[in-house]
Motif scaffolding. Structure first.
Motif, PDB file in Angstrom:
ATOM      1  N   ASP A 206       5.295  -0.266   3.796  1.00 34.32           N
ATOM      2  CA  ASP A 206       4.520  -1.497   3.819  1.00 34.32           C
ATOM      3  C   ASP A 206       3.316  -1.358   2.884  1.00 34.32           C
ATOM      4  O   ASP A 206       2.894  -0.249   2.543  1.00 34.32           O
ATOM      5  N   TYR A 210      -4.250  -5.732   1.816  1.00 34.02           N
ATOM      6  CA  TYR A 210      -3.993  -6.995   2.505  1.00 34.02           C
ATOM      7  C   TYR A 210      -4.497  -8.137   1.641  1.00 34.02           C
ATOM      8  O   TYR A 210      -5.654  -8.123   1.170  1.00 34.02           O
ATOM      9  N   THR A 216      -0.715 -11.599   3.856  1.00 32.96           N
ATOM     10  CA  THR A 216       0.383 -10.629   3.865  1.00 32.96           C
ATOM     11  C   THR A 216      -0.071  -9.305   3.276  1.00 32.96           C
ATOM     12  O   THR A 216      -1.023  -9.260   2.484  1.00 32.96           O
ATOM     13  N   ASP A 217       0.626  -8.230   3.663  1.00 33.20           N
ATOM     14  CA  ASP A 217       0.364  -6.926   3.059  1.00 33.20           C
ATOM     15  C   ASP A 217       0.876  -6.912   1.629  1.00 33.20           C
ATOM     16  O   ASP A 217       1.898  -7.531   1.306  1.00 33.20           O
ATOM     17  N   ASP A 220       3.256  -2.690  -1.638  1.00 26.22           N
ATOM     18  CA  ASP A 220       4.267  -1.991  -0.868  1.00 26.22           C
ATOM     19  C   ASP A 220       5.086  -1.079  -1.778  1.00 26.22           C
ATOM     20  O   ASP A 220       4.819  -0.964  -2.974  1.00 26.22           O
TER      21      ASP A 220
END
Length: 841
Positions: A206, A210, A216-217, A220
């Motif tokens: 993940d 942020y 949303t993150d 990733d």
């Protein structure tokens, strides 16, 4: 610590002299063996290889939890790796020299080879390779041992060959940010003369940042790959190794934090209806964008290596074909205001290489290596950059601020159109959403070289090695760039606008006669250095002007380079345990091409372009390509290995003439040759084993770089200054303790610490005072550790952590896109940790 240059482990698992553990792999803790490397294109012990090289064994990569090439720098102080705006843009720097990111037309100064195959761009280098055998980092120019010249150094990655004993491993890791990594490989016999191996990897995580605006993150990780090999040995003399691999990346990368919030932040905040950046807080890992960045990269290919033993001669042929397909898009204004609505790239790279080498192994005093190399590459690149929905009101605010509210977008559109006799011509067209550039670039590169070395063994202890490489490199390139940015196509010096310019001057208090003269001579420079044109300040907002494509009648879109690089090395074995050497070597990198929207004709070509009627509105001089790099190194070194300790020491003076600098200016990149960049340096790495089971290592690099000459940099003449981003002192301190219990179970504790002294990150920043730019520094203090229990049945269980100190530093900083006075930067990764289960069979 990863730098295995001093650990007496054997790197070749197939060597019968190596001791093995119960799982069939190499025992990295058998102190009776030595590291075998192929940096000189011959299998030699590290001590007998008179080259500045660091080696990482597979065991150390496991213990240090080296996840990819970016992590490798934590153990090789002379190596620095920076990931920039996408997963496909990674820059490798050795001894302070390196380039190649951000532009597919710029070949890197640090060459990356995987199983002898050159990987020409970072998008083809960053996959997670399963079943590594070792990684060799060769420092300094490498020309006479590699057909493909590398002016700053080489990273050579070697994977394990298929084995005739059935075996393999499977590994699973879970870490914070829900990181999951799975790796596996299996190898074994097909027949008495054939073997196979197949490996795969899956790596997801993940995002550790942020996006507040999108909820949303981000940042990733999502990548996987497969790699298969076949080994045929029909006779004792013939070996054929076939390799095929495929890697896929599909992830969101890479965040940029706000380092300095300039005056435009108030505008972007108003447009976004709230915070548009986390102002002055790049390490909050909280960012604001209006769409997710994407990185979809495919990297695949195959190679065939044929080795034939002719007795005292060995013939090697390596044939390879590779493809890279990258599709990226980024919200490159890094704000939640919709300024840049799209900044995408579709990149295709097709590469075919062929290398042939003949190596001798005579009993007499003379031996040689001679080879030939052919390189053929085609690049097809398409880019699109579009204004977002907020860019028109943003541009309006910029124009108002630049003119003390005397002008605005609507007034300009109506006034300029009316003066051209078409009042509605420009209405609603300046900074219109969806307008921008459609870009297409093509380049073909053909190169060949003949290279070789000759060894003269005067005595059993004294050897002279000379080498040479003649390279011929040709590039052909073409552009098809179309701008529909209407405002950028307006000539603010045009005669039709004379009444408007005169009215503005009179409104500013200039007497009518002077105003009339200045308005009629808008290109004139006033005694205070300012422009006579009151509209000149608006030229800074003509971001995407019409493009002069090539080839054209003046510019043929070709480069043609040739070079003879050479080296001489004298090595002497002082004792059975101490060797010394002295080296002089040169290196070469051919011209790099500016495959970007910032490609501009050379100043010397502008008169011919103008006289030929080719000049486009607002055309300025720049660069279409950078001339070749020519490197040179003087180096002396000492290598020693005793029963309980080892050390390597190198002292060098290395320089590159014509270093290819590619600097981001806030609206584009400036590609230019530095006259000369040089570095004096000292490299030391050593190890000691005070008690059985404990190995302590220390690697240190001291660098004193400077620009001997760099007159035409993006920041003016910076000759005599220190290049940014190169730390004076880099140090990696490590230790590994192995305790073996009754019955053979082992406990392994490893820790390493990376330190880089404070260093100025950038030479300068457009729109930022030099003192402020100089104050932005990077210092690295990073601790990594792991603890593993290895059972006798091949099962290993461990825990690990990287950057346990949660060191925070900026890898690089740059002017915020089209936001004068603001600075963005890429923050370092936060602390990561997890557990690993591995089974070897």
């Amino acid at each position: 610590m990863l730098c295995a240059a001093n650990l007496p482990v054997l790197a070749h698992a197939q060597d019968a002299a190596a001791s093995t553990d119960s799982s069939g792999g190499v025992d990295a803790f058998d102190y009776g063996n030595e590291i075998i490397v192929t940096a000189s294109k011959r299998s030699q012990t590290l001590q007998d290889t008179p080259i500045a090289v660091s080696v990482a064994s597979a065991a150390e990569i496991e213990n240090a939890q080296i996840r990819d090439l970016i992590d490798l720098q934590s153990a090789v102080p002379s190596l620095r790796v920076s990931q920039l705006q996408s997963s496909a843009n990674t820059n490798f720097i050795i001894r302070g020299f390196g380039n190649g990111a951000n532009n597919a037309g710029i070949e890197p100064s640090v060459g990356v080879f995987i199983d002898g195959v050159y990987r020409s761009r970072s998008a083809a280098q960053i996959g997670d390779l399963p079943n590594l055998e070792r990684v060799e980092v060769l420092r300094g120019p490498q020309s006479t041992l590699f057909g493909k010249n590398a002016s700053a150094g080489v990273i050579s990655i070697v994977t394990q060959k298929p084995q005739y004993d059935f075996g393999g491993s499977v590994e699973a890791t879970y870490g914070n940010f829900d990181a999951i990594t799975v790796k596996g490989n299996v190898t074994g016999p097909i027949s008495d003369t054939a073997a196979f191996s197949i490996g795969g990897n899956y790596n997801r995580r993940d995002g550790y940042a942020y996006d507040v605006n999108l909820g949303t993150d981000v940042n990733d990780r999502n990548r996987w790959g497969l790699r298969g090999q076949l080994l045929f040995e029909p006779t004792d003399a013939l070996s054929i190794r076939l390799i095929a691999d495929y890697d896929k990346i599909d992830e969101n990368c890479c965040i940029a934090g706000n380092v300095i919030a300039g005056p435009t932040v108030a505008i972007t905040n108003a447009l976004a209806g709230g915070p548009s950046v986390d102002a002055n807080n790049p390490f909050s890992y909280r960012v604001y964008n209006n769409f997710l960045s994407t990185n979809e990269i495919e990297n695949y290919g195959g190679s065939a290596q044929i080795d034939y033993d002719l007795g005292n001669l060995a013939l090697t042929s390596i044939t390879a074909y590779r493809e890279v397909r990258a599709d990226t898009n980024q919200d490159s204004d890094f704000t939640s205001a919709d300024l840049i609505g799209q900044n995408s790239q579709q990149l295709g790279i097709d590469t075919w290489t062929q290398e042939v080498r003949l190596t001798s192994d005579f009993d007499g005093p003379v031996n040689f290596l001679v080879g030939g190399y052919y390189f053929n590459e085609k690049i097809d690149q398409k880019n699109d950059i579009r204004f977002g929905t907020h860019f028109r009101p943003y541009g309006d605010q910029l124009i108002r601020a630049a003119s003390d509210n005397a002008l605005n977008v609507a007034m300009l559109e109506g006034t300029l159109g009316a003066l051209e006799g078409a009042p509605t011509k420009y209405v609603g067209s300046f900074f219109r959403a969806g307008d921008g550039l459609d870009e297409a670039y093509r380049m073909s590169n053909t190169a060949w070289s003949i290279f070789g070395t000759l060894d003269f063994e005067f005595t059993d202890r004294l050897m002279l090695t000379v080498g040479a490489n003649y390279t011929k490199d040709r590039k052909r390139f073409a552009t098809n760039v179309i701008s529909n940015d209407v405002f950028s196509g307006v000539n603010l010096d045009a005669a039709a606008y004379t009444p408007f310019r005169q009215a503005l001057l009179i409104g500013a208090g200039v007497d009518p006669a002077t105003a009339a003269f200045l308005a009629a001579n808008p290109t004139m420079t006033l005694p205070d250095g300012s422009s006579a044109n009151p509209l000149a300040g608006l030229k800074a907002f003509q971001f995407l002007p019409p493009f002069l494509n090539l080839p054209n009648a003046v510019e043929d879109g070709r480069t043609n380079d040739s070079d003879l690089a050479y080296s001489a090395r004298l090595s002497y074995e002082l004792t059975d345990t101490v060797n010394v050497y002295a080296t002089y070597a040169t290196g070469f990198k051919a011209s790099s091409v500016n495959l970007s929207r910032d490609s501009r004709p050379l100043a010397a070509d502008l008169p011919a372009i103008t006289s030929g009627g080719l000049r486009t509105p607002n055309l300025v001089a720049g660069s279409r390509f950078a001339d070749p790099e020519e490197s040179e190194v003087y180096e002396a070194g000492l290598k020693a290995q005793w029963s309980v300790a080892a050390l390597n020491l190198a002292v060098f003076k290395q320089s590159i003439k014509g270093f290819q600098s590619n600097i981001f200016t806030g609206t584009g990149f400036a590609l230019a040759n530095a006259g000369k960049q040089s570095t004096f340096g000292i490299e030391f790495d050593g190890s000691v084993r005070p008690v059985r089971g404990l190995n302590l290592t220390l690697a240190m690099t001291y660098l004193d770089p400077k620009y001997d000459s760099f007159v035409n940099s993006a920041f003016g003449d910076i000759s005599g200054t220190k290049p940014a981003g190169i730390a004076d002192l880099s140090m990696s301190l490590g230790g590994t303790y192995t305790h073996e219990f009754a019955g053979g179970t082992r406990a392994i504790f490893h820790a390493d610490y990376l330190y880089e002294s404070p260093v100025r990150i950038v030479e300068g920043l457009q729109g930022i005072p030099q003192a402020v730019a100089d104050s932005l520094k990077r210092e690295v203090n990073q601790l990594n550790a792991s603890f593993t229990v290895a059972l006798t049945n091949g099962l290993e269980v461990g825990v690990w952590g990287r950057n346990l100190t949660n060191a925070q530093y900026l890898t690089t900083v740059f002017p915020a896109v089209a936001q004068s006075g603001s600075v963005s930067g890429y923050p370092s990764q936060p602390r990561t940790y997890g557990g690993t289960v591995r089974f070897k069979f």
